[in-house]
Structures are given as structure tokens and as C-alpha cells.
Motif scaffolding. Sequence first.
Motif, mmCIF file in Angstrom:
data_model
loop_
_atom_site.group_PDB
_atom_site.id
_atom_site.type_symbol
_atom_site.label_atom_id
_atom_site.label_comp_id
_atom_site.label_asym_id
_atom_site.label_seq_id
_atom_site.Cartn_x
_atom_site.Cartn_y
_atom_site.Cartn_z
ATOM 1 N N ASN A 79 0.492 4.631 3.835
ATOM 2 C CA ASN A 79 0.046 3.420 4.516
ATOM 3 C C ASN A 79 -0.318 3.676 5.984
ATOM 4 O O ASN A 79 -0.077 2.844 6.846
ATOM 5 C CB ASN A 79 1.126 2.336 4.431
ATOM 6 C CG ASN A 79 0.598 0.956 4.788
ATOM 7 O OD1 ASN A 79 -0.524 0.603 4.443
ATOM 8 N ND2 ASN A 79 1.409 0.178 5.477
ATOM 9 N N GLU A 113 0.835 -1.201 0.000
ATOM 10 C CA GLU A 113 0.000 0.000 0.000
ATOM 11 C C GLU A 113 0.874 1.257 0.000
ATOM 12 O O GLU A 113 1.792 1.394 0.820
ATOM 13 C CB GLU A 113 -0.902 0.007 1.245
ATOM 14 C CG GLU A 113 -1.873 1.163 1.312
ATOM 15 C CD GLU A 113 -3.010 1.035 0.304
ATOM 16 O OE1 GLU A 113 -3.618 2.062 -0.038
ATOM 17 O OE2 GLU A 113 -3.278 -0.108 -0.122
ATOM 18 N N ASP A 114 0.618 2.170 -0.933
ATOM 19 C CA ASP A 114 1.374 3.427 -1.047
ATOM 20 C C ASP A 114 2.871 3.192 -1.233
ATOM 21 O O ASP A 114 3.702 4.028 -0.837
ATOM 22 C CB ASP A 114 1.156 4.307 0.192
ATOM 23 C CG ASP A 114 -0.263 4.836 0.306
ATOM 24 O OD1 ASP A 114 -0.940 4.956 -0.728
ATOM 25 O OD2 ASP A 114 -0.691 5.129 1.431
ATOM 26 N N HIS A 115 3.222 2.080 -1.829
ATOM 27 C CA HIS A 115 4.634 1.683 -1.917
ATOM 28 C C HIS A 115 5.509 2.775 -2.537
ATOM 29 O O HIS A 115 6.646 3.007 -2.086
ATOM 30 C CB HIS A 115 4.756 0.398 -2.742
ATOM 31 C CG HIS A 115 6.161 -0.125 -2.829
ATOM 32 N ND1 HIS A 115 6.705 -0.964 -1.887
ATOM 33 C CD2 HIS A 115 7.144 0.093 -3.741
ATOM 34 C CE1 HIS A 115 7.950 -1.249 -2.213
ATOM 35 N NE2 HIS A 115 8.242 -0.623 -3.337
#
Length: 656
Positions: A499, A260-262
Motif C-alpha cells: 500500500n 489495498e495489499d491487505h
Amino acid sequence: MGISPRAFSFRMSLAGRLARPLIPASMMLLAACAPAQNQVASASAQPAAEFDFVGWDGYLGGSDSSQYSSLDQINTSNVGQLEVAWTFKTGEGQPPRFNPVVGGGLMYVITGDNNIAALNPANGQEVWRTNLEGRIGARGINYWQSEDGTERRLMVLNNGMLRAIDAHNGQLIQSFGENGQIDLRDALPEGSVMPGPLQTDNPGRIYKDTIIMSLPAGAYDFPSAPADIQAYDVRTGELKWVFHSVPREGEFGYDTWPAEDHEKFGGVHNWSEFTVDAENGIAFIPFGTARYDFYGGNREGDNLFANSIVALNAETGERIWHYQIVHHDLWDFDLPVAPKLTTINKDGKDIPVVIQATKHGYVFVFNRLTGEPIWPIEEVPVPASDVPGEKASPTQPIPTWPEPFTRQSFTEDDINPYLPEADQEKLREGLKTWRNEGLFTPPSLEGSISFPGHNGGTNWGGTAIDPVNNRFFVVSRELPLLIKLILDKREEAQAAMPNGGGDVKPYKSPVNFLLQSNGMVAVKPPFSFLTAYDMDTGEMLYRIPNGEIMTLQEKGITGVGSQAPRGGPVATAGGLLFVGTATDRTFRARDAATGEVLWEYELPAATEGVPAVYEVDGRQYVTIPVGGVGHFAGGLGLPEPGESQYMTFALPRQKQ
């Protein structure tokens, strides 16, 4: 305990790596997305037999970062005769800590107005000066010349733009990149947090006709730009390859970060310096901490390649091996110093090694071709976090050998006795409530002690290697740090946090080095050390205080070590170790075998940075940057510093 499988991995046979042709940049960027194989690299290739230790054509002496000179005209028998040969005043502005570079018959230094001046290295007379605007890297530069010596370039990062300067005259080379410059942001992956100009004091490294650059993180916050490693053609500026310090999807290490939101995760920057083993074609990159430095609830996992030494194929940027030295860092224990290379003899075998010193006081030693630890490294249980949402790593890697070069705990018995009594009492009261469970005490809401602290241990320019005698030298300092997390309650802070959500919120910490009312650090002396190791055995040869503090010297108090020195050591074939300290404004030559002071010179101001050792027309010189009061020294009541300058020492001509 044994070595955790997560701590290191290997890929590709060395012979196969070195035999591969250079991959074009466009293909390399696509190839970087392919998953890595966990295979042990072959050690069939032989370690390099020869490095150039005579010249000083790069930061720390050259791309190998040795901080060693094979010149021996100045030696233990005559160093007491050293005298000032010439000085060069840098003018108003930032005091210099820029390591002089000597190439093509000229010396290159920084001026107070952030320009490069070319000097005659024999007498310090200025030959030319650039006309740049804005910042340039404050610690060093790269010099390159063609095989026939006719083409000579300086590679400079200026306001986030990589520029090529004609080393003959200081003029910008307009054919490099686009109109003479390259914006390092142009090669950032799609979807990245877009920062301002990517300026850093890490000068990068030259490998053959390639300039390898380490990007800064771009923001000191939860969302941050990726700090990739980029390689460019020295002549044209063409992008050759990119290594992602935060792995992208499909790359090895991607699963050590949340999906997530990497693409908003960043940090993991090689802000300090790195090393190139030119003979074996390997770049050794010591990476820094993931953002945010002191809270990682939103970045669950080990967070590769943060706090890792990574061996890259210098031709292609492919990962050969890596070792993560701190898992899921919460202390800003990034790797602050260039790895050192030598070949040791252990159990009757010659082993090419790479040595990585750290902020938290350890020396990690690996076979530089395979990444295998020379001495066992144990995964040791460490304290758990009590901060909402934080999942600290349950273990951390600890070398069983060599011994650490710093103290690693701070208790009431360690309080500095030279502090006012009121300051001492305040520290005693604090230590009753702060978390203080040793080296890896996690940050907390009530406050946690971190020691030797993220500005402790060793730092840029702080180590040197004598590859002939296999002696490794470390300059270190100790600054206790209080990490007290505070919740940033602003809606925009929560929205910007990758994240986040639930218990995972943007906790931050102010920087508190516990400097006291008289400007001194909280811990008792020695405040800094000079340590030497025999790397064939790992034995510590000596650990001694490194310098003094002028205000204590005036009271007859000596042997305390300089406060927070940033003077890097240089070893020589003459059996010497040159190192300067700021809070006593002294440049010393020591017997490298014993640490004994053989010569010292009182400077007009602090010295920070690394000396340069070189030869002109058969005469050996040593040049150091001088200026300012020094790091963490502003409150000590030191005298006003003299003019900023470069000072050069040599033996009297008639006594050579």
C-alpha cells in the motif's frame, strides 16, 4: 475523557461460550470469517477458585503464568540459611535463560547445544538428553500428561517445527503430526507472505489436550507474514483452530487496516508469552506491533489486533473481548509480558481481573470475563507526526490508575552523571535538536527520543502475581532510544512496501539505544526498578532500585539498579520474592511486603530468566539459569563469566 469505543469490544455471553461443543478445525477456519458482534459479555460465570500453584509444570510456573508458588518451607524467617543444593553445567554454547519445568518426576532444562536435558530435580543428575538439530525455544517448554499419568509429552518448537517428545526418554513421537512434526507455516492463510521456518522463543501454552502456539512475524520489514495463533491436538497434531492477528476480510477489525495489499501486512505477533485461565477456558494474548515498527504511513488506521490484549475462547479460538493499548503503534510498544490473573476486592465486590503491564510503564487492569477496565482509561491527545505520509493516532489510552512504574520523559537533567563528560555534552547537543515531546513523541527525520524505549519498561518474564495477598510485582528497566527515520531509496524496497506510493515511502530507522562509550545507558540511575502494587487498591507499595552494576560497586557507588536486567521475579507463600540481576551477578530473596533484601548470593555469571520453585520428597528447591554477561552489559567491562549452569538452592537438610 471517557473510554474510546474503538479501544475495546465484547462478544457473546460467557455462559454460551463455555457451553458450546468444540468446533472442528475445518469449520472453525470458516467460522473465523464471520463478522463479530459488539455485545457485552455476561459476567454470570464465577471466577476460578483454585489454581495449581504447588507444581512448576510449565513456563512461568504453569499456563496461568503466575510466577507464584504456594510452597512456604522457605520463608522470611529462614531464607538466610539457603545454600547451594546442586548445579548442572549446560556446556559450551548459548548461556541459558530457559525456565526449568518440573513434571512427571523430572526437571527439563536447555543445554548449550540446544537440546533438552531431563534431570533428577533432587540432585541435578542427568537422566536423558534429546538429540535435536537446530534451534529450540530459548525461554521455556510445555509439559503435558494424560489423566492417568501414563502418557507424558514435552511440546517443543524446533527450527519452526512443532514436535512432541516422549517425556519418559526424550525420543521424538513419530505419530504426532506428519513424521513427528508440524510445520507452523502450513496453516497460514492463502496469499500470505511466505516466510522461512517460524521459530520463536514463545513456548506456547497447554490447555487440556490442546497446545496453543503463537507464530512469529517472519520478517522485520514492511511486508511480513501474519503472526496468527494456532491450536493443535497434543496427541495427534490435528489443527483445531486459528485466530488471525491481522483480521481477514469479513472478520472484526478488518477495516482498521487498508484494503489495498491487505494480505501483505503482518507483524502483530505474540512474540513474548501469554496466559491461559484454565477454569474459565480463556486464553489472554498480548499482541505486538504491526510491521513496519516505526513508520505506518502505508497502514493507516488503528491496526487491530496490534498492541492489544485479546481474550480468546481456548476451545474454539473465538474472540471474547479485546482492548487496544496502543493505537497505530510507531514506537514498537508491543505487549511484552504475560498477563497476570487474580481476584481483587473493590468496593466490597470480588472481581476476577487480568493485569497487563507494558513497555511504556503502565499497568492496565480489566475484568477478565468482560474486558471492562477496573479503573478509568482516558484517550489523551498526543503529538502529531511530521513525516510525509504518516497519520499518527491523535490520541492514546492512558490509565488513570495505578501509577506508572517507569519514568516517562528524558531531558538534559536526566543525563547519566557516570558518563564521560564528552558523552554527556554530545547528548546535551542532541537533545537541542531531537524531537522530545514526551512518551508518544512520533518518530521523525531529525530524530526523536523514545523513553523508556522499546527495550524499556517490563519485558518477558518481568512480572509476578501473589494471588493470596493480591500483590503485583514488576521488574523494569529504562533505555532511551533515538528513532531517526531514513528513506530507503531502493526501487525494490518501494515495490515491496504494501500500500505504498506518493508520499508513503519505506522509511526505516536503525536501532540506536544511545549506549555510551563506557557501555552505560544515557539516563541517570536508577537504571532499573522493582515495583510492587496492592491490586485491591492499585496503590504502589514500593518502587526500589533492582540490583547494581559491578563496575560502579567497585567505586563505592550503589543503589543504581542493574542495567537492563532480564531476571524475572517469583513470589512465594513464604512471603518471599526471588529475583536475579545480571550486571552484579546476584540472586536475591526479598521480603515481598517491603522489598527488603533478606538473602543474596553472588553468582559466577549473569542470571537471566525466571527461577523455578518446586518440591521433592518434602524439600523445597529454587533453581535459576546462570551464564554469560547479560543483556546490554557487554560494554561495561565486567569480568569474564564463569561456566553456564543451573544452580539450585535449598535449606540445609537438618534445619528444614
